[in-house]
Design a protein around this motif. Sequence first.
Motif, PDB file in Angstrom:
ATOM      1  N   LEU A   1      27.542 106.941   6.713  1.00 48.24           N
ATOM      2  CA  LEU A   1      26.822 105.608   6.992  1.00 48.24           C
ATOM      3  C   LEU A   1      27.472 104.840   7.986  1.00 48.24           C
ATOM      4  CD1 LEU A   1      23.753 105.624   3.886  1.00 48.24           C
ATOM      5  CD2 LEU A   1      23.374 106.638   6.815  1.00 48.24           C
ATOM      6  N   ASP A   2      28.384 104.493   7.623  1.00 52.69           N
ATOM      7  CA  ASP A   2      28.909 103.505   8.154  1.00 52.69           C
ATOM      8  C   ASP A   2      30.710 104.266   8.791  1.00 52.69           C
ATOM      9  OD1 ASP A   2      30.547 100.923   8.616  1.00 52.69           O
ATOM     10  OD2 ASP A   2      29.134 100.257   6.779  1.00 52.69           O
ATOM     11  N   GLN A   3      30.527 103.929   9.934  1.00 56.06           N
ATOM     12  CA  GLN A   3      31.801 103.954  11.006  1.00 56.06           C
ATOM     13  C   GLN A   3      32.782 103.378  10.506  1.00 56.06           C
ATOM     14  OE1 GLN A   3      31.458 107.169  12.463  1.00 56.06           O
ATOM     15  NE2 GLN A   3      30.073 107.402  11.036  1.00 56.06           N
ATOM     16  N   ASP A   4      32.319 101.893   9.937  1.00 57.31           N
ATOM     17  CA  ASP A   4      33.909 101.231   9.846  1.00 57.31           C
ATOM     18  C   ASP A   4      34.024 101.368   8.013  1.00 57.31           C
ATOM     19  OD1 ASP A   4      35.729  99.168  10.052  1.00 57.31           O
ATOM     20  OD2 ASP A   4      33.648  97.696  10.242  1.00 57.31           O
ATOM     21  N   PHE A   5      35.635 102.119   8.092  1.00 58.43           N
ATOM     22  CA  PHE A   5      35.322 103.047   6.992  1.00 58.43           C
ATOM     23  C   PHE A   5      36.673 102.007   6.286  1.00 58.43           C
ATOM     24  CE2 PHE A   5      37.787 104.842   3.682  1.00 58.43           C
ATOM     25  CZ  PHE A   5      36.542 106.001   3.517  1.00 58.43           C
ATOM     26  N   LYS A   6      37.518 100.965   7.174  1.00 59.66           N
ATOM     27  CA  LYS A   6      38.311 100.669   5.759  1.00 59.66           C
ATOM     28  C   LYS A   6      37.651  98.778   6.070  1.00 59.66           C
ATOM     29  CE  LYS A   6      42.659 102.793   8.535  1.00 59.66           C
ATOM     30  NZ  LYS A   6      43.183 102.222   9.202  1.00 59.66           N
ATOM     31  N   LYS A   7      36.405  98.804   6.155  1.00 58.12           N
ATOM     32  CA  LYS A   7      36.364  96.963   6.091  1.00 58.12           C
ATOM     33  C   LYS A   7      35.519  97.839   4.681  1.00 58.12           C
ATOM     34  CE  LYS A   7      33.004  93.782   8.395  1.00 58.12           C
ATOM     35  NZ  LYS A   7      31.387  93.610   8.688  1.00 58.12           N
ATOM     36  N   HIS A   8      34.697  98.678   4.594  1.00 56.53           N
ATOM     37  CA  HIS A   8      33.923  98.754   3.122  1.00 56.53           C
ATOM     38  C   HIS A   8      34.645  99.886   1.721  1.00 56.53           C
ATOM     39  CE1 HIS A   8      31.236  97.938   6.202  1.00 56.53           C
ATOM     40  NE2 HIS A   8      30.832  97.242   5.341  1.00 56.53           N
ATOM     41  N   TRP A   9      35.999 100.508   2.625  1.00 59.49           N
ATOM     42  CA  TRP A   9      36.489 101.817   1.424  1.00 59.49           C
ATOM     43  C   TRP A   9      37.471 100.907   1.640  1.00 59.49           C
ATOM     44  CZ3 TRP A   9      33.032 103.959  -1.901  1.00 59.49           C
ATOM     45  CH2 TRP A   9      31.275 104.163  -1.245  1.00 59.49           C
ATOM     46  N   LEU A  10      38.405 101.359   0.211  1.00 55.97           N
ATOM     47  CA  LEU A  10      40.124 101.758   0.159  1.00 55.97           C
ATOM     48  C   LEU A  10      40.510 102.970  -0.348  1.00 55.97           C
ATOM     49  CD1 LEU A  10      42.755  99.852   0.379  1.00 55.97           C
ATOM     50  CD2 LEU A  10      42.140  99.767  -2.451  1.00 55.97           C
ATOM     51  N   LEU A  11      40.573 103.810   0.741  1.00 52.65           N
ATOM     52  CA  LEU A  11      41.416 105.288   0.511  1.00 52.65           C
ATOM     53  C   LEU A  11      42.806 105.167   0.886  1.00 52.65           C
ATOM     54  CD1 LEU A  11      40.206 108.032  -0.103  1.00 52.65           C
ATOM     55  CD2 LEU A  11      40.535 108.497   2.723  1.00 52.65           C
ATOM     56  N   GLU A  12      43.440 105.351  -0.798  1.00 53.19           N
ATOM     57  CA  GLU A  12      44.936 105.573  -0.985  1.00 53.19           C
ATOM     58  C   GLU A  12      44.863 106.688  -1.273  1.00 53.19           C
ATOM     59  OE1 GLU A  12      44.887 102.284  -4.075  1.00 53.19           O
ATOM     60  OE2 GLU A  12      45.493 101.492  -2.854  1.00 53.19           O
ATOM     61  N   PRO A  13      45.931 107.843  -0.340  1.00 55.13           N
ATOM     62  CA  PRO A  13      46.174 106.986   0.519  1.00 55.13           C
ATOM     63  C   PRO A  13      45.371 107.431   1.501  1.00 55.13           C
ATOM     64  CG  PRO A  13      47.555 109.198  -0.008  1.00 55.13           C
ATOM     65  CD  PRO A  13      46.617 108.522  -1.079  1.00 55.13           C
ATOM     66  N   PHE A  14      45.643 106.521   2.775  1.00 52.03           N
ATOM     67  CA  PHE A  14      44.191 106.777   3.701  1.00 52.03           C
ATOM     68  C   PHE A  14      43.619 108.122   4.436  1.00 52.03           C
ATOM     69  CE2 PHE A  14      42.579 106.496   8.071  1.00 52.03           C
ATOM     70  CZ  PHE A  14      41.252 105.545   7.674  1.00 52.03           C
ATOM     71  N   SER A  15      45.309 108.933   4.676  1.00 50.89           N
ATOM     72  CA  SER A  15      45.470 110.081   5.270  1.00 50.89           C
ATOM     73  C   SER A  15      46.569 110.917   3.620  1.00 50.89           C
ATOM     74  CB  SER A  15      45.621 109.565   6.328  1.00 50.89           C
ATOM     75  OG  SER A  15      46.844 109.811   6.377  1.00 50.89           O
ATOM     76  N   GLU A  16      46.221 112.185   3.811  1.00 49.32           N
ATOM     77  CA  GLU A  16      47.184 113.068   3.167  1.00 49.32           C
ATOM     78  C   GLU A  16      47.627 114.127   3.676  1.00 49.32           C
ATOM     79  OE1 GLU A  16      49.625 113.611   0.623  1.00 49.32           O
ATOM     80  OE2 GLU A  16      48.176 112.464  -0.617  1.00 49.32           O
ATOM     81  N   LYS A  17      48.832 114.301   4.411  1.00 48.13           N
ATOM     82  CA  LYS A  17      49.459 115.028   4.604  1.00 48.13           C
ATOM     83  C   LYS A  17      50.102 115.980   4.441  1.00 48.13           C
ATOM     84  CE  LYS A  17      51.616 113.772   9.295  1.00 48.13           C
ATOM     85  NZ  LYS A  17      53.064 113.294   9.643  1.00 48.13           N
ATOM     86  N   PHE A  18      50.012 117.421   4.437  1.00 43.39           N
ATOM     87  CA  PHE A  18      50.757 118.469   4.802  1.00 43.39           C
ATOM     88  C   PHE A  18      51.620 119.276   4.989  1.00 43.39           C
ATOM     89  CE2 PHE A  18      47.183 118.297   1.368  1.00 43.39           C
ATOM     90  CZ  PHE A  18      47.631 118.807  -0.108  1.00 43.39           C
ATOM     91  N   LYS A  19      52.707 119.603   4.592  1.00 45.79           N
ATOM     92  CA  LYS A  19      53.939 119.871   6.366  1.00 45.79           C
ATOM     93  C   LYS A  19      53.163 121.682   6.120  1.00 45.79           C
ATOM     94  CE  LYS A  19      57.330 116.989   4.987  1.00 45.79           C
ATOM     95  NZ  LYS A  19      58.905 117.290   4.632  1.00 45.79           N
ATOM     96  N   ALA A  20      53.950 122.645   7.588  1.00 49.64           N
ATOM     97  CA  ALA A  20      53.436 123.294   7.470  1.00 49.64           C
ATOM     98  C   ALA A  20      54.224 124.576   6.555  1.00 49.64           C
ATOM     99  CB  ALA A  20      54.280 124.122   8.695  1.00 49.64           C
ATOM    100  N   ASN A  21      53.209 125.288   6.133  1.00 50.10           N
ATOM    101  CA  ASN A  21      53.269 126.424   5.448  1.00 50.10           C
ATOM    102  C   ASN A  21      53.749 125.713   3.795  1.00 50.10           C
ATOM    103  OD1 ASN A  21      53.347 128.444   6.991  1.00 50.10           O
ATOM    104  ND2 ASN A  21      55.999 128.130   6.914  1.00 50.10           N
ATOM    105  N   GLU A  22      53.098 124.350   3.400  1.00 48.01           N
ATOM    106  CA  GLU A  22      53.650 124.231   1.929  1.00 48.01           C
ATOM    107  C   GLU A  22      52.044 123.861   1.546  1.00 48.01           C
ATOM    108  OE1 GLU A  22      54.744 119.200   0.719  1.00 48.01           O
ATOM    109  OE2 GLU A  22      53.871 119.868   2.780  1.00 48.01           O
ATOM    110  N   GLY A  23      51.403 123.818   0.617  1.00 50.80           N
ATOM    111  CA  GLY A  23      49.947 123.991  -0.278  1.00 50.80           C
ATOM    112  C   GLY A  23      50.373 123.389  -1.574  1.00 50.80           C
ATOM    113  N   GLY A  24      49.294 123.073  -2.224  1.00 58.91           N
ATOM    114  CA  GLY A  24      49.282 122.303  -3.547  1.00 58.91           C
ATOM    115  C   GLY A  24      48.464 121.455  -3.356  1.00 58.91           C
ATOM    116  N   LYS A  25      47.917 120.936  -4.376  1.00 56.93           N
ATOM    117  CA  LYS A  25      46.621 120.034  -5.103  1.00 56.93           C
ATOM    118  C   LYS A  25      47.414 118.823  -5.533  1.00 56.93           C
ATOM    119  CE  LYS A  25      42.811 120.697  -7.853  1.00 56.93           C
ATOM    120  NZ  LYS A  25      42.488 121.491  -9.683  1.00 56.93           N
ATOM    121  N   ARG A  26      46.447 117.696  -3.955  1.00 52.95           N
ATOM    122  CA  ARG A  26      47.000 116.255  -4.428  1.00 52.95           C
ATOM    123  C   ARG A  26      45.392 115.227  -4.359  1.00 52.95           C
ATOM    124  NH1 ARG A  26      51.028 115.960   0.676  1.00 52.95           N
ATOM    125  NH2 ARG A  26      52.604 117.737   0.087  1.00 52.95           N
TER     126      ARG A  26
END
Length: 306
Positions: free
Chosen positions: A178-203
């Motif tokens: 509904l709102d493309q201006d995500f950072k103005k209305h929401w705080l996401l910590e961390p903003f993105s989560e990166k998994f390295k190659a062949n790395e699995g897990g739950k975060r």
Amino acid sequence: MHNRCSKPRSRYHEYAFWVLCSSLRTILYRMVLTPVMYDRIYADLRYTYDFLVEGDSLHVIVKNVTDLSQLSYSLSFQCPVNCTDKQTSLVTLQEEPLSGFRLKAGENSEKDPLFLILVNIRNKTAGNAPLETLRITFVDNDVEPSFGFYEGLHITQAVWIDHPRNQPETIYTMLDILDQDFKKHWLLEPFSEKFKANEGGKRMLKLTYIDDNAIVSPDRNHLMVIKRLSTCEGIQRYYRHFSVSITDNDVLGHWSEWGAWGDCSTVHPFCSRERKRTCLKSAFLLATAVCAGESSETEACKCPSG
């Protein structure tokens, strides 16, 4: 075993066989291989997401094809059980001669399960030979909210990602439909989560609604889509989605009486004075009162002597 296209010992035969084999290879290449390569179109498809949300659209740009009229498109569907006419009629395809095509999703009030939209792309100049099948996930926007937020309270909710092993480097992030201006209305910590190659897990991602505006609006639901991006491709792919409810904390208030006028300023020759009033609320102590008009006003006054 002697290879007939290998060079024999006699120089004369060597030359004759070499000419014969070379000629045969050239003829076969022109008769068999070349037409296949000429008929083949290598279409490069460019699109942002591999999912289509109910009520939204998705533009697919076709590159590396000089004449787009050579292509034909058709839709088919894959559903968990059986696709109904109501589901398939939600999606339409509109050709755009200068760029490619656009998928459009209609809206209904029913809760539709996830299903796949298959866009079959064919080459009309080669007997309608298949070129590509695009797989797009249809996302319903009528799902019940998983949890709720109250404007101004900064409540945090946990959102989990379970990433499998043996995958290329992958980045997860979130989108508010509904709102493309995500950072103005929401705080996401961390903003993105990166998994390295062949790395699995739950975060865990922590999602907080931070917008505290002064606009009276009805309670509403927001559709959130978690998307994943592999570093070996440029398409943001569907991971999962959920809905959240937002309860507004703004109520229509009413003005108090105007306060007394303040002292006249001593700024000559444009002296003025000010009075104020307060926007009051009658209920919901956590709410913010919103009133139409200004909370203060000024008027010119006679400058004090001296």
